[in-house]
Design a protein around this motif. Structure first.
Motif, PDB file in Angstrom:
ATOM      1  N   PHE A  15     -43.457  83.043  13.504  1.00  0.00           N
ATOM      2  CA  PHE A  15     -43.430  81.814  13.983  1.00  0.00           C
ATOM      3  C   PHE A  15     -44.547  80.651  13.527  1.00  0.00           C
ATOM      4  O   PHE A  15     -45.353  81.427  12.929  1.00  0.00           O
ATOM      5  CB  PHE A  15     -43.331  81.750  15.788  1.00  0.00           C
ATOM      6  CG  PHE A  15     -44.908  82.581  16.090  1.00  0.00           C
ATOM      7  CD1 PHE A  15     -44.608  83.960  16.292  1.00  0.00           C
ATOM      8  CD2 PHE A  15     -45.969  81.795  16.552  1.00  0.00           C
ATOM      9  CE1 PHE A  15     -45.939  84.424  16.777  1.00  0.00           C
ATOM     10  CE2 PHE A  15     -47.064  82.406  17.010  1.00  0.00           C
ATOM     11  CZ  PHE A  15     -47.110  83.673  17.235  1.00  0.00           C
ATOM     12  N   TYR A  49     -42.976  83.144  20.626  1.00  0.00           N
ATOM     13  CA  TYR A  49     -44.234  83.754  21.119  1.00  0.00           C
ATOM     14  C   TYR A  49     -44.883  82.432  22.086  1.00  0.00           C
ATOM     15  O   TYR A  49     -45.246  82.749  23.351  1.00  0.00           O
ATOM     16  CB  TYR A  49     -45.320  84.118  20.217  1.00  0.00           C
ATOM     17  CG  TYR A  49     -46.287  84.405  20.983  1.00  0.00           C
ATOM     18  CD1 TYR A  49     -46.343  85.676  21.379  1.00  0.00           C
ATOM     19  CD2 TYR A  49     -47.692  83.708  21.055  1.00  0.00           C
ATOM     20  CE1 TYR A  49     -47.763  86.138  22.152  1.00  0.00           C
ATOM     21  CE2 TYR A  49     -48.726  84.310  21.434  1.00  0.00           C
ATOM     22  CZ  TYR A  49     -48.808  85.209  22.074  1.00  0.00           C
ATOM     23  OH  TYR A  49     -49.922  85.853  22.574  1.00  0.00           O
ATOM     24  N   TYR A  69     -55.120  81.693   7.791  1.00  0.00           N
ATOM     25  CA  TYR A  69     -55.357  80.630   8.629  1.00  0.00           C
ATOM     26  C   TYR A  69     -55.980  79.617   8.233  1.00  0.00           C
ATOM     27  O   TYR A  69     -56.428  78.396   8.778  1.00  0.00           O
ATOM     28  CB  TYR A  69     -56.415  81.320   9.993  1.00  0.00           C
ATOM     29  CG  TYR A  69     -55.391  81.894  11.028  1.00  0.00           C
ATOM     30  CD1 TYR A  69     -54.871  81.309  12.002  1.00  0.00           C
ATOM     31  CD2 TYR A  69     -55.248  83.281  10.614  1.00  0.00           C
ATOM     32  CE1 TYR A  69     -54.297  82.126  12.931  1.00  0.00           C
ATOM     33  CE2 TYR A  69     -54.591  84.227  11.336  1.00  0.00           C
ATOM     34  CZ  TYR A  69     -53.855  83.455  12.737  1.00  0.00           C
ATOM     35  OH  TYR A  69     -53.080  84.270  13.427  1.00  0.00           O
ATOM     36  N   GLY A 122     -46.273  94.901  19.980  1.00  0.00           N
ATOM     37  CA  GLY A 122     -45.933  93.492  20.379  1.00  0.00           C
ATOM     38  C   GLY A 122     -46.438  92.381  19.573  1.00  0.00           C
ATOM     39  O   GLY A 122     -47.144  91.575  19.957  1.00  0.00           O
ATOM     40  N   PRO A 171     -46.410  89.522  12.464  1.00  0.00           N
ATOM     41  CA  PRO A 171     -45.137  89.464  11.759  1.00  0.00           C
ATOM     42  C   PRO A 171     -44.512  90.708  11.616  1.00  0.00           C
ATOM     43  O   PRO A 171     -45.142  91.705  11.972  1.00  0.00           O
ATOM     44  CB  PRO A 171     -45.586  89.025  10.205  1.00  0.00           C
ATOM     45  CG  PRO A 171     -46.685  89.569   9.851  1.00  0.00           C
ATOM     46  CD  PRO A 171     -47.395  89.500  11.261  1.00  0.00           C
ATOM     47  N   SER A 226     -49.539  92.784   9.160  1.00  0.00           N
ATOM     48  CA  SER A 226     -49.398  91.951   7.683  1.00  0.00           C
ATOM     49  C   SER A 226     -50.228  92.699   6.568  1.00  0.00           C
ATOM     50  O   SER A 226     -49.573  92.708   5.306  1.00  0.00           O
ATOM     51  CB  SER A 226     -50.133  90.541   7.913  1.00  0.00           C
ATOM     52  OG  SER A 226     -51.785  90.944   8.103  1.00  0.00           O
ATOM     53  N   SER A 267     -48.249  81.271  13.746  1.00  0.00           N
ATOM     54  CA  SER A 267     -48.854  82.562  13.483  1.00  0.00           C
ATOM     55  C   SER A 267     -49.244  82.683  12.152  1.00  0.00           C
ATOM     56  O   SER A 267     -48.579  83.015  11.018  1.00  0.00           O
ATOM     57  CB  SER A 267     -47.777  83.741  13.467  1.00  0.00           C
ATOM     58  OG  SER A 267     -48.010  84.892  13.074  1.00  0.00           O
TER      59      SER A 267
END
Ligand SMILES: N[C@@H](CCC(=O)N[C@@H](CS)C(=O)NCC(=O)O)C(=O)O
Length: 214
Positions: free
Chosen positions: A7, A34, A166, A53, A56, A68, A10
């Protein structure tokens, strides 16, 4: 074709989406709701996609991969790029993947989420503590990049894709001015943004943009 469960917000998913794009590998992006619905907490989602939970999740044929770092390593091996040129380089890449998952990405992701997307106003003491941890992690990477263009070896590797998860989100989501103050990290991000296939996170993953809440 690869299927990437992800998403827009993320950054951990963006690590994978960016690598796939730079590898020139098309993928189907499967939206994980999410932010509005907490989809990853659904017991069926955990049963069928990832018991941890988390996004990716990458589907490669019948193989389903999570974390990841594992996915980046899988793609590097499969396509013979960005995985390091020697056993020593591979070890070095693993070292940075672990540092990223423990410190560089995780403190930042927690801070950004609380500041921009949390259900209630962030707790100042918690944010102050996280900000200190983020500064320390960025300082480590900034020093490392003062003598080299990429984290390992002479060109980009999956270590760079991991730490880049990020850094390309809008600065207003964190307000820390990290790339301006940690200039080597800023220059490194700029170098990565010139890789063929690069595009910012909100352009490559599904889901509505949510403006910072706090
Ligand atoms: N170490 C994991 C972290 C994954 C992660 O925290 N993903 C976030 C989205 S960026 C998530 O799904 N969080 C759900 C939760 O913690 O409840 C990775 O690199 O894949």
């Amino acid at each position: 074709m690869y299927r990437l469960h992800c998403f827009a917000q993320s950054g951990n998913s963006y690590k994978v989406a960016l690598l796939l794009r730079v590898l020139g590998q098309p993928f189907e992006a499967v939206f994980v709701d999410y932010m509005q619905a907490g989809a990853t907490r659904d017991p069926d989602w955990r049963e069928n996609l990832n018991e941890m939970g988390e996004a990716p999740v990458l589907e490669d044929g019948t193989l389903r991969l999570t974390q990841s770092g594992v996915i980046l390593d899988h793609l590097a091996q499969r396509h013979g790029r960005f995985g390091g040129d020697s056993a020593l380089q591979k070890q070095e890449i693993l070292r940075w993947l672990l540092f990223d998952n423990h410190k560089f990405t995780s403190y930042f992701a927690s801070y950004r989420f609380a500041r921009s997307f949390g259900a209630s106003a962030p707790e100042p003491a918690v944010m102050g503590w996280l900000a200190g941890r983020i500064e320390a992690a960025y300082a480590v990477v900034d020093k490392h990049l003062s003598t080299r263009d990429y984290l390992v070896g002479n060109g980009p590797t999956i270590a760079d894709f991991s730490l880049a998860g990020y850094v390309f989100y809008p600065e207003e989501e964190n307000g820390l001015g990290l790339l301006q103050r940690h200039r080597q990290v800023g220059a490194w991000a700029e170098r990565l943004s010139r890789l063929e296939g690069w595009a910012p996170p909100y352009e490559v993953m599904p889901g509505d943009r949510i403006l910072p809440r706090w």
